[in-house]
Structures are given as structure tokens and as C-alpha cells.
Design a protein around this motif. Sequence first.
Motif, short mmCIF file in Angstrom:
data_model
loop_
_atom_site.label_atom_id
_atom_site.label_comp_id
_atom_site.label_asym_id
_atom_site.label_seq_id
_atom_site.Cartn_x
_atom_site.Cartn_y
_atom_site.Cartn_z
N HIS A 48 -7.33 5.44 39.13
CA HIS A 48 -8.41 4.50 38.82
C HIS A 48 -7.91 3.07 38.67
O HIS A 48 -8.69 2.18 38.37
CB HIS A 48 -9.13 4.92 37.52
N HIS A 49 -6.63 2.85 38.83
CA HIS A 49 -6.09 1.51 38.68
C HIS A 49 -5.57 1.02 40.02
O HIS A 49 -5.45 1.76 40.99
CB HIS A 49 -4.99 1.48 37.62
N GLN A 50 -5.27 -0.25 40.08
CA GLN A 50 -4.79 -0.86 41.30
C GLN A 50 -3.32 -0.52 41.51
O GLN A 50 -2.57 -0.39 40.55
CB GLN A 50 -4.98 -2.37 41.22
N PRO A 51 -2.88 -0.41 42.76
CA PRO A 51 -1.46 -0.16 43.02
C PRO A 51 -0.60 -1.25 42.39
O PRO A 51 -0.97 -2.42 42.36
CB PRO A 51 -1.36 -0.22 44.56
N GLY A 52 0.55 -0.83 41.84
CA GLY A 52 1.45 -1.79 41.20
C GLY A 52 1.07 -2.12 39.77
O GLY A 52 1.58 -3.08 39.20
N THR A 53 0.16 -1.33 39.21
CA THR A 53 -0.26 -1.55 37.82
C THR A 53 -0.33 -0.22 37.09
O THR A 53 -0.39 0.84 37.70
CB THR A 53 -1.65 -2.21 37.74
N THR A 54 -0.33 -0.30 35.76
CA THR A 54 -0.54 0.84 34.89
C THR A 54 -1.65 0.45 33.91
O THR A 54 -1.65 -0.68 33.41
CB THR A 54 0.75 1.21 34.13
N THR A 55 -2.55 1.37 33.64
CA THR A 55 -3.69 1.07 32.77
C THR A 55 -3.58 1.84 31.46
O THR A 55 -3.25 3.02 31.45
CB THR A 55 -5.02 1.41 33.47
N TYR A 56 -3.85 1.13 30.37
CA TYR A 56 -3.82 1.71 29.03
C TYR A 56 -5.13 1.42 28.32
O TYR A 56 -5.75 0.38 28.53
CB TYR A 56 -2.68 1.11 28.20
N SER A 57 -5.50 2.33 27.44
CA SER A 57 -6.60 2.12 26.52
C SER A 57 -6.00 2.10 25.12
O SER A 57 -5.33 3.05 24.72
CB SER A 57 -7.60 3.27 26.64
N VAL A 58 -6.22 1.01 24.41
CA VAL A 58 -5.75 0.92 23.03
C VAL A 58 -6.99 1.00 22.15
O VAL A 58 -7.90 0.19 22.27
CB VAL A 58 -4.96 -0.38 22.78
N GLN A 59 -7.01 2.01 21.28
CA GLN A 59 -8.17 2.29 20.46
C GLN A 59 -7.88 1.99 19.00
O GLN A 59 -7.04 2.63 18.39
CB GLN A 59 -8.57 3.76 20.65
N TYR A 60 -8.58 0.99 18.48
CA TYR A 60 -8.43 0.54 17.10
C TYR A 60 -9.62 1.09 16.31
O TYR A 60 -10.76 0.73 16.60
CB TYR A 60 -8.44 -0.99 17.04
N THR A 61 -9.37 1.93 15.32
CA THR A 61 -10.47 2.55 14.57
C THR A 61 -10.65 1.85 13.22
O THR A 61 -9.72 1.74 12.44
CB THR A 61 -10.19 4.05 14.35
N ALA A 62 -11.89 1.40 12.99
CA ALA A 62 -12.25 0.72 11.75
C ALA A 62 -13.25 1.57 10.96
O ALA A 62 -14.03 2.33 11.55
CB ALA A 62 -12.87 -0.64 12.05
N ASP A 63 -13.24 1.41 9.64
CA ASP A 63 -14.18 2.13 8.77
C ASP A 63 -15.62 1.71 9.02
O ASP A 63 -16.54 2.51 8.84
CB ASP A 63 -13.90 1.82 7.30
#
Length: 107
Positions: A48-63
Amino acid sequence: MIIYNVTSNVDDSIHDRWMAWMMEDHIPKIMETGKFYKIKIVKVLGDHHQPGTTTYSVQYTADSREKLEEYYKEHSPQLRAEARELFGESVLQFRTELEIVQEFKMI
């Protein structure tokens, strides 16, 4: 509970530097704000990402929505500016907010 999700498409040429910065600098700074009680970094799998890249999801959970709004007002502008200064167009990001409706867990 609210999850503030930042999806980052990271150019492979700066990947190691970005990941070190996330782990050693950026995430600790965000934890110090006291607005989030849990942060997860997950790698997006598949093509699902473009060649030459890596994709991350950073999930910050708040109260609460209030804590997220406080983060936006008190901390987000400075932290976003720092990321832009360090990585520019080598990291493309989009942000979403997610509300946890129900969580299921096997015991």
C-alpha cells in the motif's frame, strides 16, 4: 478513549535516522507531555506504500478529547515543526482521530 493516529510514509534514504529520532527523541517528548498513556508504533504491511518507502502508523492513546485538544494547543505545533525541519518532504504524513467504541480481548 481517543486514538490520535499519525500515518507516516518514510523515504528509505532516511528511514534509520527517522526511526532512531522517533524512539530516542520524539516519542519520549510526547510521553513527557502527560497527554497520552499509551503509544504504539506499527508498520503497515502489504504493498500500500510507494516503492522506496516504508509506512508506519503511530497510535497515541489519550483518556479524553480534552487531553488531545490540550496536546494540539500546547505541544503539537512545536513538535510538528521540528519534524518538518529534520525530514522535510522525506516523510509524508496524514493524521486521523479514532474513538474507541468497544474493545474486545481474549483472556
